[in-house]
Design a protein around this motif. Structure first.
Motif, PDB file in Angstrom:
ATOM      1  N   ASN A   9      60.914   3.887 -16.674  1.00 34.58           N
ATOM      2  CA  ASN A   9      60.673   2.842 -16.179  1.00 34.58           C
ATOM      3  C   ASN A   9      61.972   2.593 -14.723  1.00 34.58           C
ATOM      4  O   ASN A   9      61.236   1.893 -14.313  1.00 34.58           O
ATOM      5  CB  ASN A   9      59.669   2.583 -16.167  1.00 34.58           C
ATOM      6  N   LYS A  10      63.148   3.076 -15.467  1.00 30.66           N
ATOM      7  CA  LYS A  10      64.204   2.475 -14.212  1.00 30.66           C
ATOM      8  C   LYS A  10      64.845   3.922 -13.441  1.00 30.66           C
ATOM      9  O   LYS A  10      64.590   4.489 -13.889  1.00 30.66           O
ATOM     10  CB  LYS A  10      65.546   2.502 -15.521  1.00 30.66           C
ATOM     11  N   LYS A  11      65.374   3.043 -12.221  1.00 31.92           N
ATOM     12  CA  LYS A  11      66.004   4.002 -11.484  1.00 31.92           C
ATOM     13  C   LYS A  11      67.300   4.131 -11.591  1.00 31.92           C
ATOM     14  O   LYS A  11      68.180   3.344 -11.317  1.00 31.92           O
ATOM     15  CB  LYS A  11      65.534   3.461  -9.824  1.00 31.92           C
ATOM     16  N   TYR A  12      67.632   5.433 -10.887  1.00 35.46           N
ATOM     17  CA  TYR A  12      69.139   5.885 -11.860  1.00 35.46           C
ATOM     18  C   TYR A  12      69.606   6.569 -10.327  1.00 35.46           C
ATOM     19  O   TYR A  12      68.721   7.317  -9.611  1.00 35.46           O
ATOM     20  CB  TYR A  12      68.985   6.907 -12.761  1.00 35.46           C
ATOM     21  N   ARG A  13      70.553   6.950 -10.417  1.00 34.81           N
ATOM     22  CA  ARG A  13      71.395   8.047  -9.348  1.00 34.81           C
ATOM     23  C   ARG A  13      72.503   8.541 -10.301  1.00 34.81           C
ATOM     24  O   ARG A  13      72.801   8.593 -11.120  1.00 34.81           O
ATOM     25  CB  ARG A  13      71.725   6.736  -7.868  1.00 34.81           C
ATOM     26  N   VAL A  14      72.248  10.507  -9.140  1.00 43.00           N
ATOM     27  CA  VAL A  14      72.643  11.413 -10.885  1.00 43.00           C
ATOM     28  C   VAL A  14      74.395  11.179  -9.481  1.00 43.00           C
ATOM     29  O   VAL A  14      74.335  11.233  -8.093  1.00 43.00           O
ATOM     30  CB  VAL A  14      72.312  12.820  -9.839  1.00 43.00           C
ATOM     31  N   ILE A  15      75.476  11.467 -10.758  1.00 43.76           N
ATOM     32  CA  ILE A  15      76.179  10.847 -10.004  1.00 43.76           C
ATOM     33  C   ILE A  15      77.489  12.351 -10.310  1.00 43.76           C
ATOM     34  O   ILE A  15      78.455  13.058  -9.849  1.00 43.76           O
ATOM     35  CB  ILE A  15      77.235  10.112 -11.257  1.00 43.76           C
ATOM     36  N   ASP A  16      76.939  13.706 -10.910  1.00 43.22           N
ATOM     37  CA  ASP A  16      76.991  14.088 -11.883  1.00 43.22           C
ATOM     38  C   ASP A  16      75.884  16.033 -12.252  1.00 43.22           C
ATOM     39  O   ASP A  16      75.913  15.336 -13.590  1.00 43.22           O
ATOM     40  CB  ASP A  16      78.429  14.520 -12.324  1.00 43.22           C
ATOM     41  N   ILE A  17      76.343  17.045 -12.472  1.00 44.86           N
ATOM     42  CA  ILE A  17      75.618  17.554 -12.816  1.00 44.86           C
ATOM     43  C   ILE A  17      76.344  18.618 -13.416  1.00 44.86           C
ATOM     44  O   ILE A  17      77.080  19.223 -12.755  1.00 44.86           O
ATOM     45  CB  ILE A  17      74.600  18.757 -12.179  1.00 44.86           C
ATOM     46  N   LYS A  18      76.358  18.488 -14.744  1.00 48.17           N
ATOM     47  CA  LYS A  18      77.318  19.151 -15.884  1.00 48.17           C
ATOM     48  C   LYS A  18      76.875  20.426 -16.555  1.00 48.17           C
ATOM     49  O   LYS A  18      76.796  20.610 -17.712  1.00 48.17           O
ATOM     50  CB  LYS A  18      78.005  17.970 -16.795  1.00 48.17           C
ATOM     51  N   LEU A  19      76.286  21.637 -15.917  1.00 50.63           N
ATOM     52  CA  LEU A  19      75.558  22.424 -16.364  1.00 50.63           C
ATOM     53  C   LEU A  19      76.207  24.067 -16.094  1.00 50.63           C
ATOM     54  O   LEU A  19      76.653  24.035 -15.027  1.00 50.63           O
ATOM     55  CB  LEU A  19      74.263  22.046 -16.160  1.00 50.63           C
ATOM     56  N   ASP A  20      76.024  24.983 -16.582  1.00 50.01           N
ATOM     57  CA  ASP A  20      76.168  25.878 -16.184  1.00 50.01           C
ATOM     58  C   ASP A  20      76.000  25.872 -14.571  1.00 50.01           C
ATOM     59  O   ASP A  20      74.496  25.196 -14.211  1.00 50.01           O
ATOM     60  CB  ASP A  20      76.029  27.323 -16.067  1.00 50.01           C
ATOM     61  N   GLU A  21      76.470  26.774 -13.379  1.00 53.72           N
ATOM     62  CA  GLU A  21      76.371  27.199 -12.287  1.00 53.72           C
ATOM     63  C   GLU A  21      74.539  27.524 -12.321  1.00 53.72           C
ATOM     64  O   GLU A  21      74.032  26.840 -10.933  1.00 53.72           O
ATOM     65  CB  GLU A  21      77.065  27.996 -11.483  1.00 53.72           C
ATOM     66  N   LYS A  22      74.708  27.753 -12.570  1.00 53.28           N
ATOM     67  CA  LYS A  22      72.433  29.022 -12.216  1.00 53.28           C
ATOM     68  C   LYS A  22      71.712  27.972 -12.381  1.00 53.28           C
ATOM     69  O   LYS A  22      70.822  27.640 -11.704  1.00 53.28           O
ATOM     70  CB  LYS A  22      72.430  30.065 -13.468  1.00 53.28           C
ATOM     71  N   LEU A  23      71.673  27.234 -13.575  1.00 56.27           N
ATOM     72  CA  LEU A  23      70.995  26.036 -13.715  1.00 56.27           C
ATOM     73  C   LEU A  23      70.742  24.761 -13.189  1.00 56.27           C
ATOM     74  O   LEU A  23      70.400  24.334 -12.920  1.00 56.27           O
ATOM     75  CB  LEU A  23      71.329  25.716 -15.328  1.00 56.27           C
TER      76      LEU A  23
END
Length: 75
Positions: A9-23
Protein backbone atom coordinates in the motif's frame (compact mmCIF):
# COMPACT_ATOMS: atom_id res chain seq x y z
CA UNK A 1 14.73 -0.57 -5.23
CA UNK A 2 12.87 -3.12 -7.32
CA UNK A 3 9.15 -3.79 -7.34
CA UNK A 4 9.33 -7.16 -5.62
CA UNK A 5 10.81 -5.38 -2.54
CA UNK A 6 7.98 -2.81 -2.41
CA UNK A 7 5.97 -2.40 0.77
CA UNK A 8 2.26 -2.99 0.78
CA UNK A 9 0.00 0.00 0.00
CA UNK A 10 2.88 2.44 -0.56
CA UNK A 11 3.02 4.39 -3.80
CA UNK A 12 6.03 4.18 -6.10
CA UNK A 13 7.16 5.59 -9.41
CA UNK A 14 8.75 3.40 -12.09
CA UNK A 15 12.32 4.49 -12.83
CA UNK A 16 13.45 1.80 -15.25
CA UNK A 17 12.43 -1.55 -16.65
CA UNK A 18 15.36 -3.97 -16.91
CA UNK A 19 13.77 -6.88 -18.73
CA UNK A 20 14.03 -8.25 -22.24
CA UNK A 21 12.47 -6.08 -24.90
CA UNK A 22 9.45 -8.29 -25.56
CA UNK A 23 8.46 -8.46 -21.88
CA UNK A 24 9.12 -4.74 -21.36
CA UNK A 25 6.83 -3.95 -24.28
CA UNK A 26 4.09 -6.15 -22.81
CA UNK A 27 4.40 -4.34 -19.48
CA UNK A 28 4.12 -1.01 -21.30
CA UNK A 29 0.90 -2.25 -22.88
CA UNK A 30 -0.38 -2.95 -19.37
CA UNK A 31 0.49 0.61 -18.30
CA UNK A 32 3.79 -0.04 -16.53
CA UNK A 33 5.98 2.68 -18.05
CA UNK A 34 8.91 4.80 -16.91
CA UNK A 35 7.56 7.61 -14.74
CA UNK A 36 4.29 5.74 -14.17
CA UNK A 37 2.90 5.18 -10.69
CA UNK A 38 2.30 1.78 -9.14
CA UNK A 39 1.53 0.42 -5.72
CA UNK A 40 1.82 -3.06 -4.35
CA UNK A 41 -1.54 -4.36 -3.12
CA UNK A 42 -0.48 -7.73 -1.71
CA UNK A 43 1.54 -10.87 -2.21
CA UNK A 44 0.19 -14.36 -2.67
CA UNK A 45 0.54 -16.53 0.45
CA UNK A 46 3.74 -18.15 -0.85
CA UNK A 47 5.13 -14.80 -2.06
CA UNK A 48 4.52 -15.21 -5.78
CA UNK A 49 2.74 -13.66 -7.69
CA UNK A 50 2.58 -10.05 -6.56
CA UNK A 51 -0.63 -8.10 -6.98
CA UNK A 52 -0.07 -4.47 -8.02
CA UNK A 53 -2.29 -1.58 -9.05
CA UNK A 54 -1.39 0.55 -12.08
CA UNK A 55 -3.66 3.41 -13.18
CA UNK A 56 -6.54 1.85 -11.26
CA UNK A 57 -6.02 -1.49 -12.98
CA UNK A 58 -5.15 -4.54 -10.88
CA UNK A 59 -2.39 -6.77 -12.27
CA UNK A 60 -0.63 -9.84 -10.92
CA UNK A 61 3.02 -10.28 -11.88
CA UNK A 62 5.52 -13.00 -11.11
CA UNK A 63 8.21 -12.17 -8.60
CA UNK A 64 10.88 -12.64 -11.28
CA UNK A 65 9.23 -10.00 -13.49
CA UNK A 66 8.89 -7.56 -10.57
CA UNK A 67 12.62 -7.93 -9.86
CA UNK A 68 13.30 -6.24 -13.23
CA UNK A 69 11.16 -3.18 -12.54
CA UNK A 70 13.15 -0.44 -10.79
CA UNK A 71 11.09 1.92 -8.63
CA UNK A 72 11.43 4.74 -6.14
CA UNK A 73 9.04 5.92 -3.49
CA UNK A 74 6.55 8.48 -4.80
CA UNK A 75 6.24 11.56 -2.60
Amino acid sequence: MVLNKALRNKKYRVIDIKLDEKLARRLQELGIVKGGKVHMVRRAPLGDPIHICVNGQNISLRDSVCSGIVIEEDK
